[in-house]
Design an enzyme around this catalytic site. Structure first.
Site, mmCIF file in Angstrom:
data_model
loop_
_atom_site.group_PDB
_atom_site.id
_atom_site.type_symbol
_atom_site.label_atom_id
_atom_site.label_comp_id
_atom_site.label_asym_id
_atom_site.label_seq_id
_atom_site.Cartn_x
_atom_site.Cartn_y
_atom_site.Cartn_z
ATOM 1 C CE LYS A 190 -1.490 2.124 3.118
ATOM 2 N NZ LYS A 190 -2.200 3.848 2.703
ATOM 3 N N GLY A 242 7.260 4.275 8.003
ATOM 4 C CA GLY A 242 6.556 5.097 8.048
ATOM 5 C C GLY A 242 6.376 6.151 9.486
ATOM 6 C CB SER A 243 4.194 8.751 11.595
ATOM 7 O OG SER A 243 3.196 7.886 11.869
ATOM 8 C CD GLU A 264 13.630 3.817 7.292
ATOM 9 O OE1 GLU A 264 13.030 4.507 8.856
ATOM 10 O OE2 GLU A 264 13.359 4.218 6.919
ATOM 11 C CB CYS A 298 12.980 8.573 8.201
ATOM 12 S SG CYS A 298 13.685 7.317 6.476
ATOM 13 C CD GLU A 392 10.815 11.798 12.014
ATOM 14 O OE1 GLU A 392 9.668 11.461 12.649
ATOM 15 O OE2 GLU A 392 11.294 11.834 11.355
HETATM 16 P P1 NAI Z 1 2.033 7.600 8.888
HETATM 17 O O1 NAI Z 1 3.086 6.632 9.271
HETATM 18 O O2 NAI Z 1 0.492 7.988 8.668
HETATM 19 O O3 NAI Z 1 2.258 7.313 7.000
HETATM 20 C C1 NAI Z 1 3.058 5.990 6.304
HETATM 21 C C2 NAI Z 1 2.218 4.909 5.910
HETATM 22 O O4 NAI Z 1 1.537 4.410 6.324
HETATM 23 C C3 NAI Z 1 0.895 5.741 5.319
HETATM 24 O O5 NAI Z 1 0.369 4.948 3.774
HETATM 25 C C4 NAI Z 1 -0.303 5.865 6.316
HETATM 26 O O6 NAI Z 1 -1.570 5.641 5.253
HETATM 27 C C5 NAI Z 1 -0.677 4.178 7.131
HETATM 28 N N1 NAI Z 1 -0.946 4.198 7.584
HETATM 29 C C6 NAI Z 1 -1.447 5.077 8.808
HETATM 30 N N2 NAI Z 1 -1.949 4.962 9.894
HETATM 31 C C7 NAI Z 1 -2.090 3.450 9.487
HETATM 32 C C8 NAI Z 1 -2.684 2.669 9.780
HETATM 33 N N3 NAI Z 1 -3.484 2.188 11.489
HETATM 34 N N4 NAI Z 1 -2.885 1.017 10.014
HETATM 35 C C9 NAI Z 1 -1.474 0.877 8.911
HETATM 36 N N5 NAI Z 1 -1.389 2.032 7.836
HETATM 37 C C10 NAI Z 1 -1.465 2.994 8.443
HETATM 38 O O7 NAI Z 1 2.123 9.381 8.370
HETATM 39 P P2 NAI Z 1 2.071 10.574 8.161
HETATM 40 O O8 NAI Z 1 0.640 11.252 9.035
HETATM 41 O O9 NAI Z 1 1.526 10.241 6.639
HETATM 42 O O10 NAI Z 1 2.862 11.451 8.929
HETATM 43 C C11 NAI Z 1 3.049 12.640 10.447
HETATM 44 C C12 NAI Z 1 4.197 12.167 10.440
HETATM 45 O O11 NAI Z 1 5.180 10.691 9.962
HETATM 46 C C13 NAI Z 1 5.475 12.804 10.158
HETATM 47 O O12 NAI Z 1 5.181 14.300 9.745
HETATM 48 C C14 NAI Z 1 6.794 12.473 10.018
HETATM 49 O O13 NAI Z 1 7.207 13.208 11.447
HETATM 50 C C15 NAI Z 1 6.566 10.857 9.950
HETATM 51 N N6 NAI Z 1 6.903 10.592 8.677
HETATM 52 C C16 NAI Z 1 7.765 9.498 8.645
HETATM 53 C C17 NAI Z 1 8.541 8.673 7.795
HETATM 54 C C18 NAI Z 1 9.888 8.329 7.809
HETATM 55 O O14 NAI Z 1 10.269 7.278 6.732
HETATM 56 N N7 NAI Z 1 10.375 7.490 9.077
HETATM 57 C C19 NAI Z 1 7.460 8.898 6.590
HETATM 58 C C20 NAI Z 1 6.448 9.666 6.975
HETATM 59 C C21 NAI Z 1 6.693 10.379 7.954
#
Ligand code: NAI
Length: 777
Positions: A190, A242-243, A264, A298, A392
């Site tokens: 996804k 992701g986060s 990660e 990240c 972050e």
């Molecule tokens: P997120 O962690 O919500 O999104 C990443 C992925 O997880 C997306 O595909 C999203 O649809 C999916 N997702 C969201 N909620 C989920 C759940 N409950 N179960 C399974 N999958 C889920 O990140 P978001 O909200 O887009 O960004 C928020 C903050 O996260 C950013 O400001 C940043 O600080 C951090 N972030 C860190 C990343 C990294 O590579 N370490 C990448 C993206 C965001």
């Protein structure tokens, strides 16, 4: 602009890349996209918009996957998996190679589409993202080719659910899909809801490559779709980037399900500049560290730590360099900083700056254009505990403070809940290489930043998650030893007899904490009987307080991590030797306690001795590696200890105990072993063996008592880095759920018994740390 004006200003002209081909591709797709399931695109369903963040224009409509869509994708992956595994690595390699070639062939289209969808500068999507994607498929084509020879006895996990973020949409797809399918898994991926377009283009090249149907499935939608994948009973493994907040939710959601998991997550990576650093290079490196991809990285070097004496000059030169950065249309080839991925993210950055910016001096030498842009920002004069130093931000915002000594630099660098990456800048190689291993980070760049390669493992420590992507180490997350596991058969301890002979002496075995025998805090003990009803002795029942004491003792024994491997090997040999000197006594104890035969008791003692000798042998032989990365340098893969490991032992009273202690301490960890609950006495006899074997106090701590309570306390303890469970009580769910607090690593049996090869024990007992050092031409 006239030629004269160009010479007068020496300014760049606009050099936009054409979006025509990418826009035509979207039109060809009919503007509305379904999912890629079982080798074909599905009809669009309930749709949401994909927008270009630089302009706000709608690029396409994408389908929010329903529960039925996720079911269909998982079913397609399941159907395809057996055959995909059976065709063998060499056949799979050909498909991965074809994918690599097709990514290169369509490189320009991929790059432009990525820039349109994500807002990143075309220079980056073209030269970095797409190039690394192709490299990832090439590299893993090689891994598939070599799997049978180099990873004998390993098999794929099955169906992998992979959830990726929006900052490197195509690159994260490659990081997830390439190793998974190389090893014979199939996937349901996804992409993030902001950035799904290149994943859909990738679906098309899967078709072009003739990839068997169902090997790769892609479903689009928001976090609820991710939740459905995570919860799906037919998914064997979840890989998430992701986060940290969502990572933690996923950890809890998969707890007890038997799914393997790699996370990660976020970071707040330090960028340490010593006063002898080459300042120009350090500033260029910093531009890369924090302004690359608008800081939405990240592992961005987002926390600048500068040695006090040069801080003023460094900041002035940095602001001067920042004033030259060009921010604007991401399709312009001479743009350095593009758009923030989404207005929601922009608000997140602005919100954090509004809350924390006032604590320091904010430098923004170039303004951002109207729209979804944020200017390159430096905040100086912060203290280590400031909000902006800890949170972050995930935008082009660099926060900074100063340090005086190398020791202080290390302390400040590690003063974070994260542990993803770090950069060290110094012209003094002794200093840089002294500092690198002291940083709590999965990746350290010496005189560099943000370097990545398929051969070099990437991943974090602490709340940055666990698991590695890339390199041989990355394959551990997509394979397991072949062979079936059998359900654990819990031991049946002898019950208290009706009539009991009461002896005069109190024979209560104490706990073993910090190299000393310790009375249990609660003062409780429990009798242990032979199957014939004879009272064999009493064992202490450890409580939460005893776990805390043991963790403290284990932390205090941190010197063990820096003991030489030779020294650790000698201690293990010595334990083995001392155990063999008392082999008969231990065998008799096992017979008394379990009622087993002399032959079986002898075999268990022999197995324990053999385990000690095996890991004594490994202690100084688990080589790291020097990865040949395609740039000026090598990436060293160093095997570092995990830290403090809590382990619940299986019901082989001696072999079960030794099986966790030996690999853990061989690799420099300290261990808190909880002895078999049914048959704890051999473990308490083992103290004496440890006492006579030069094991420093606190390296091995042994507790006896109720597994369920002790597992909960160990898993919830913030100073424990990993918990293993081979307990006959199935504590897997409980441990995995509790571990979400500090996102510690867990290795649990899920109620199944299997014999793990030494390599798996060693992998669980180590963290691969990737140290990039300049080397060669
Ligand atoms: P997120 O962690 O919500 O999104 C990443 C992925 O997880 C997306 O595909 C999203 O649809 C999916 N997702 C969201 N909620 C989920 C759940 N409950 N179960 C399974 N999958 C889920 O990140 P978001 O909200 O887009 O960004 C928020 C903050 O996260 C950013 O400001 C940043 O600080 C951090 N972030 C860190 C990343 C990294 O590579 N370490 C990448 C993206 C965001």
């Amino acid at each position: 602009m006239t030629v004269k004006e160009i010479f007068d200003t020496m300014d760049y002209g606009a050099a936009p890349e054409s979006a025509a081909e990418a826009l035509a591709w979207l039109v060809d797709g009919g503007d509305r996209f379904g999912h890629f399931i079982g080798g074909a695109m599905t009809e669009p369903g309930e749709v949401f918009e994909a927008r270009n963040p630089a302009t706000g224009e709608v690029l396409a409509h994408l389908t929010q996957a329903s529960a039925a869509d996720v079911d269909a994708a998982v079913a397609a992956a399941r159907r395809a998996q057996g055959r995909w595994a059976r065709i063998g690595g060499k056949a799979r390699a050909k498909y991965l190679y074809a994918l690599a070639r097709l990514v290169q062939k369509h490189g320009r289209l991929f790059a432009v589409l990525e820039t349109l969808d994500n807002g990143k500068p075309i220079r980056e999507s073209r030269d970095i993202d797409v190039a690394l994607v192709a490299r990832h498929f090439y590299y893993h084509a090689g891994m598939a080719q070599l799997m049978e020879e180099e990873l004998p006895g390993r098999e794929p996990l099955g169906v992998c659910g992979q959830i990726i973020p929006w900052n490197f949409p195509l690159l994260m797809l490659a990081w997830k899909i390439a190793p998974a399918i190389a090893m014979g898994n199939t996937v349901v991926l996804k992409p993030a809801e902001y950035t799904s377009l290149t994943a859909l283009l990738f679906a098309q090249i899967c078709q072009e490559a003739g990839l068997p149907k169902g090997v790769v499935n892609i479903v689009t939608g928001d976090g609820t779709v991710g939740e459905r994948i995570v919860a799906h009973p037919e998914v064997d493994k979840i890989a998430f980037t992701g986060s940290t907040a969502v990572g933690r939710r996923i950890r809890k959601a998969t707890a007890g399900s038997g799914k393997s998991l790699t996370l990660e997550l976020g970071g707040k990576s330090p960028y340490i500049v010593f006063d002898d650093a080459d300042m120009d290079s350090a500033i260029e490196g910093l531009v890369d560290a924090i302004f690359f991809n608008q800081g939405q990285v990240c592992c961005a070097g987002s926390r600048l730590l500068v040695q006090e004496g040069i801080a003023g000059e460094f900041a002035a030169r940095l602001v001067e360099r920042m004033s030259k950065l060009r921010i604007g249309n991401p399709l312009d080839k001479s743009i350095d900083i593009g758009a923030i991925v989404d207005p929601g993210q922009l608000r997140h950055i602005e919100g954090l700056m509004a809350r924390g910016g006032g604590e320091g001096h904010v430098h923004q030498p170039v303004p951002a254009p109207e729209g979804c842009f944020y200017p390159p920002t430096l905040v100086t004069g912060l203290s280590p505990s400031s909000l902006l130093m800890q949170e972050e931000i995930f935008g082009p915002v660099l926060v900074s403070t100063t340090f005086r000594t190398p020791t202080e630099a290390v302390q400040m660098a590690n003063d974070t809940r994260y542990g993803l990456a770090a950069s060290v800048w110094s012209e003094n190689v002794n200093l840089a290489l002294d500092i690198a291993p002291k940083l709590v980070a999965g990746v350290v760049w010496v005189n560099g930043s943000n370097m990545f390669d398929a051969a070099a493992g990437f991943g974090g420590l602490r709340e940055s998650g666990f698991g590695r992507e890339g390199g041989w180490e990355g394959l551990m997350a997509y394979t397991r030893p072949a062979g079936r596991a059998a359900p654990v058969k819990p031991a049946k301890p002898a019950a208290k007899p009706e009539e009991m002979e009461v002896g005069g002496l109190d024979r209560t075995a104490k706990l073993y904490i910090g190299g000393k025998q310790a009375r249990p805090d609660g003062g409780y003990s429990q009798a242990v009987f032979s199957p014939k009803g004879r009272l064999l002795g009493h064992v202490s029942l450890a409580s939460r307080k005893d776990v805390r004491n043991a963790v403290e003792a284990a932390r205090a024994a941190r010197g063990w991590a820096s003991a030489t491997a030779h020294n650790r090997a000698q201690v293990l040999y010595y334990i083995g030797e001392n155990l063999s000197a008392r082999a008969e006594e231990f065998a008799a104890r096992l017979r008394d306690m379990t009622g087993t035969t002399a032959a079986k008791a002898g075999a268990e003692v022999a197995e324990a001795i053999d385990t000690l000798f095996t890991f004594a042998a490994w202690a100084d032989k688990l080589d790291g590696a020097a990865k040949p990365v395609p740039m000026r340098g090598v990436a060293l893969a160093m095997n570092a200890p995990v830290g403090v490991i809590g382990a619940l032992c299986d019901d082989r009273p001696l072999a079960g105990l030794v099986s966790v202690i030996a690999p853990a301490i061989a690799m420099g960890n300290r261990v808190i072993a909880v002895a078999s609950e049914a048959w704890p006495l051999a473990a308490t006899d083992f103290y004496q063996v440890l006492d006579t074997s030069d094991v420093p106090g606190g390296v091995v701590n042994i507790l006896t008592g109720p597994h369920e309570d002790l597992a909960k306390t160990l898993a919830g303890h913030m100073d424990v880095e990993a918990v293993w469970s081979f307990s006959s009580a199935d504590l897997s769910g409980r441990i995995e759920r509790e571990s979400a607090g500090n996102l510690k690593r867990t290795w649990v049996n899920n109620g199944l018994a299997r014999t793990w090869p030494a390599r798996d024990w060693l992998a669980q007992a180590t963290e691969v740390r990737t140290i990039w050092v300049p080397y060669g031409e």
